[in-house]
Design a protein around this motif. Structure first.
Motif, PDB file in Angstrom:
ATOM      1  N   LYS A 101       0.813  -1.221   0.000  1.00  0.00           N
ATOM      2  CA  LYS A 101       0.000   0.000   0.000  1.00  0.00           C
ATOM      3  C   LYS A 101       0.842   1.265   0.000  1.00  0.00           C
ATOM      4  N   TRP A 102       1.912   1.284   0.773  1.00  0.00           N
ATOM      5  CA  TRP A 102       2.698   2.509   0.929  1.00  0.00           C
ATOM      6  C   TRP A 102       4.044   2.461   0.219  1.00  0.00           C
ATOM      7  N   SER A 157       4.533   4.516  -3.200  1.00  0.00           N
ATOM      8  CA  SER A 157       4.536   5.963  -2.962  1.00  0.00           C
ATOM      9  C   SER A 157       5.861   6.412  -2.355  1.00  0.00           C
ATOM     10  N   TRP A 202      -2.620   1.665  -5.667  1.00  0.00           N
ATOM     11  CA  TRP A 202      -1.431   1.904  -4.849  1.00  0.00           C
ATOM     12  C   TRP A 202      -0.196   2.019  -5.727  1.00  0.00           C
TER      13      TRP A 202
END
Length: 224
Positions: free
Chosen positions: A65-66, A69, A148
């Motif tokens: 998910k992260w 990024s 994501w």
């Protein structure tokens, strides 16, 4: 040496360490995901684990998910912070090529690096998950990680936009706009939740790569 090959080599020299660390982070995330799936199946039996993924919408790869990024942010910073702090960008933009062409070349390098990293990691994740899980669960997983993954590219573009902006007040405004656009990719963790929002994701992604061109013009014009 071709000018654009030379620019690509310069970008590689700036980003090679970050890309190496990012690749290692993805490898660790993939290893953790496969161990977690295997452990869950041994403890709860495969049917119960599949049920959790299909009907309870549990995430197969929550760490994904992260990570894109974060990687997009670090790659953009490694590319453009040295250019801005050391005033090297002014020299780069005075090469006998349009500043737009130069910036596009730099953006394409970053975009290509991220796409290659995300594609390889996603392929390994899909193949590895397919060893433990049925095709339906793997499909749900890919739909879930799609926004994501795109967020990593959007973070890259928006970070370049903020870094390129020569005026601090405008940088702050750009940051708020960037965070607002980025938040769209984290509104829902539901697989297929973004199935009908592909145009929206594509639009935000396109804007994240167009905005740096505007800041580049402002920088070249000497805006303070």
């Amino acid at each position: 040496m071709n000018l654009f090959l030379a620019l690509g080599y310069k970008e590689w020299m700036k980003t090679r360490r970050i890309l190496g660390i990012s690749a290692l982070a993805f490898c660790m995330m993939l290893a953790y995901t496969f161990v977690e799936i295997s452990h869950a199946i041994r403890l709860e039996e495969a049917v119960n684990v599949w049920y959790a993924y299909i009907f309870q919408l549990a995430s197969v790869a929550p760490l994904w998910k992260w990570l894109p990024s974060l990687v997009g942010l670090l790659v953009a910073l490694s590319q453009f912070v040295p250019e801005m702090t050391n005033k090297r960008l002014k020299l780069t933009l005075h090469l006998p090529v349009s500043e737009t062409v130069i910036l596009v070349d730099m953006l394409l390098y970053g975009l290509g690096s991220l796409l290659l990293l995300f594609f390889l990691a996603g392929g390994v994740l899909a193949c590895g998950a397919g060893y433990f899980l049925p095709a339906e669960v793997v499909s749900l997983m890919l739909w879930q990680i799609l926004p994501w993954t795109v967020s990593g590219l959007v973070v890259y573009g928006f970070t370049v936009w903020v870094c390129m902006e020569p005026q601090w007040k405008q940088r702050i405004l750009n940051t708020f706009v960037a965070l607002s656009g980025l938040s769209v990719f984290f509104l829902s963790d539901t697989p297929r939740g973004y199935m009908y929002f592909g145009w929206g994701m594509a639009g935000i992604l396109l804007l994240s790569f167009l905005f740096p061109l505007y800041s580049c013009v402002r920088f070249k014009d000497g805006v303070q």
